[in-house]
Each structure stands twice: as C-alpha cells, then as structure tokens.
Motif scaffolding. Structure first.
Motif, PDB file in Angstrom:
ATOM      1  N   GLY A  66       0.781  -1.225   0.000  1.00 29.83           N
ATOM      2  CA  GLY A  66       0.000   0.000   0.000  1.00 29.83           C
ATOM      3  C   GLY A  66       0.815   1.280   0.000  1.00 29.83           C
ATOM      4  O   GLY A  66       0.271   2.358  -0.243  1.00 29.83           O
ATOM      5  N   GLN A  67       2.124   1.191   0.275  1.00 32.94           N
ATOM      6  CA  GLN A  67       2.948   2.395   0.242  1.00 32.94           C
ATOM      7  C   GLN A  67       3.019   2.929  -1.177  1.00 32.94           C
ATOM      8  O   GLN A  67       2.907   2.179  -2.142  1.00 32.94           O
ATOM      9  N   ARG A  68       3.239   4.224  -1.288  1.00 32.88           N
ATOM     10  CA  ARG A  68       3.418   4.861  -2.595  1.00 32.88           C
ATOM     11  C   ARG A  68       4.902   5.015  -2.849  1.00 32.88           C
ATOM     12  O   ARG A  68       5.640   5.485  -1.986  1.00 32.88           O
ATOM     13  N   VAL A  69       5.334   4.612  -4.049  1.00 30.63           N
ATOM     14  CA  VAL A  69       6.740   4.670  -4.436  1.00 30.63           C
ATOM     15  C   VAL A  69       6.834   5.392  -5.771  1.00 30.63           C
ATOM     16  O   VAL A  69       6.052   5.117  -6.684  1.00 30.63           O
ATOM     17  N   LEU A  70       7.785   6.309  -5.888  1.00 33.16           N
ATOM     18  CA  LEU A  70       8.024   7.016  -7.140  1.00 33.16           C
ATOM     19  C   LEU A  70       9.254   6.421  -7.801  1.00 33.16           C
ATOM     20  O   LEU A  70      10.326   6.389  -7.208  1.00 33.16           O
ATOM     21  N   ALA A  80       9.352  -0.732 -11.325  1.00 31.20           N
ATOM     22  CA  ALA A  80       8.020  -0.390 -10.822  1.00 31.20           C
ATOM     23  C   ALA A  80       7.112  -1.617 -10.796  1.00 31.20           C
ATOM     24  O   ALA A  80       6.425  -1.881  -9.808  1.00 31.20           O
ATOM     25  N   ALA A  84       5.644  -3.389  -7.363  1.00 36.58           N
ATOM     26  CA  ALA A  84       4.197  -3.542  -7.185  1.00 36.58           C
ATOM     27  C   ALA A  84       3.833  -5.013  -6.947  1.00 36.58           C
ATOM     28  O   ALA A  84       3.050  -5.321  -6.042  1.00 36.58           O
ATOM     29  N   CYS A  89       3.179  -2.399  -3.485  1.00 40.74           N
ATOM     30  CA  CYS A  89       3.270  -0.938  -3.469  1.00 40.74           C
ATOM     31  C   CYS A  89       2.474  -0.351  -4.621  1.00 40.74           C
ATOM     32  O   CYS A  89       2.242  -1.008  -5.628  1.00 40.74           O
ATOM     33  N   HIS A  90       2.093   0.901  -4.458  1.00 41.59           N
ATOM     34  CA  HIS A  90       1.519   1.685  -5.559  1.00 41.59           C
ATOM     35  C   HIS A  90       2.673   2.471  -6.159  1.00 41.59           C
ATOM     36  O   HIS A  90       3.247   3.323  -5.484  1.00 41.59           O
ATOM     37  N   VAL A  91       3.043   2.162  -7.391  1.00 37.73           N
ATOM     38  CA  VAL A  91       4.213   2.797  -8.001  1.00 37.73           C
ATOM     39  C   VAL A  91       3.778   3.676  -9.154  1.00 37.73           C
ATOM     40  O   VAL A  91       2.972   3.279  -9.968  1.00 37.73           O
TER      41      VAL A  91
END
Length: 91
Positions: A66-70, A80, A84, A89-91
């Motif tokens: 659920g963490q956001r990653v750029l 990415a 995910a 993660c949300h990438v």
C-alpha cells in the motif's frame, strides 16, 4: 534539456521500439498474453546491477503493501512492476 536527457528521449522515440521488444520476447519464447515480471527483467532493468540491485534497494527501503513509491527515470517500468508485484506498493 541536457545531452543525457536528449539521449534517453531519442532512445524511446525510435520508430518500431515496441515491435522490437515484442519480437525479442517472442524470440525468447515468452507468451505476450501472459508475461510475468521476471520475463521482462532482462530487457527492462537497465540500471546498474539489474534486478539484483532492485531487490537489494527495495529490501533496504523496508517497503510495505500500500505504500506509494516514485520510480524516477522508469524507462519501460521494470522496477516499478517488480515492486508492485513483490511488495504490493503503488508505483
């Protein structure tokens, strides 16, 4: 735009790039309708160290579902997709 940025842009603007990627995957016996993240790793983990480095850096980041990653400079998105799939993660 810097020379490096222009070089990257020129690479991804080449005519037929998607077709060449699809042809290479087919040539490697990969089913295009059922590709796995691992199937793409040899062609989309272009940073130094490839998928191995992605795994090491991700472990050090202590990622959680659920963490956001750029993913900056993501190319065609190999790291990415792997983050995910592996960490949720949300990438």
């Amino acid at each position: 735009m810097s020379a490096g940025e222009a070089s990257v842009q020129e690479h991804y603007e080449q005519p037929g790039l998607l077709d060449r990627i699809a042809d290479a995957l087919k040539g490697a016996g990969k089913p295009l309708d059922r590709l796995a993240v691992e199937d793409l790793a040899p062609i989309d983990q272009f940073h130094s160290g490839g998928l191995g480095t992605t795994k090491v850096l991700a472990a050090q980041a202590d990622l959680r579902p659920g963490q956001r990653v750029l993913d900056v400079g993501s190319g065609i998105g190999g790291p990415a997709r792997w983050l995910a799939k592996t960490y949720g993660c949300h990438v």
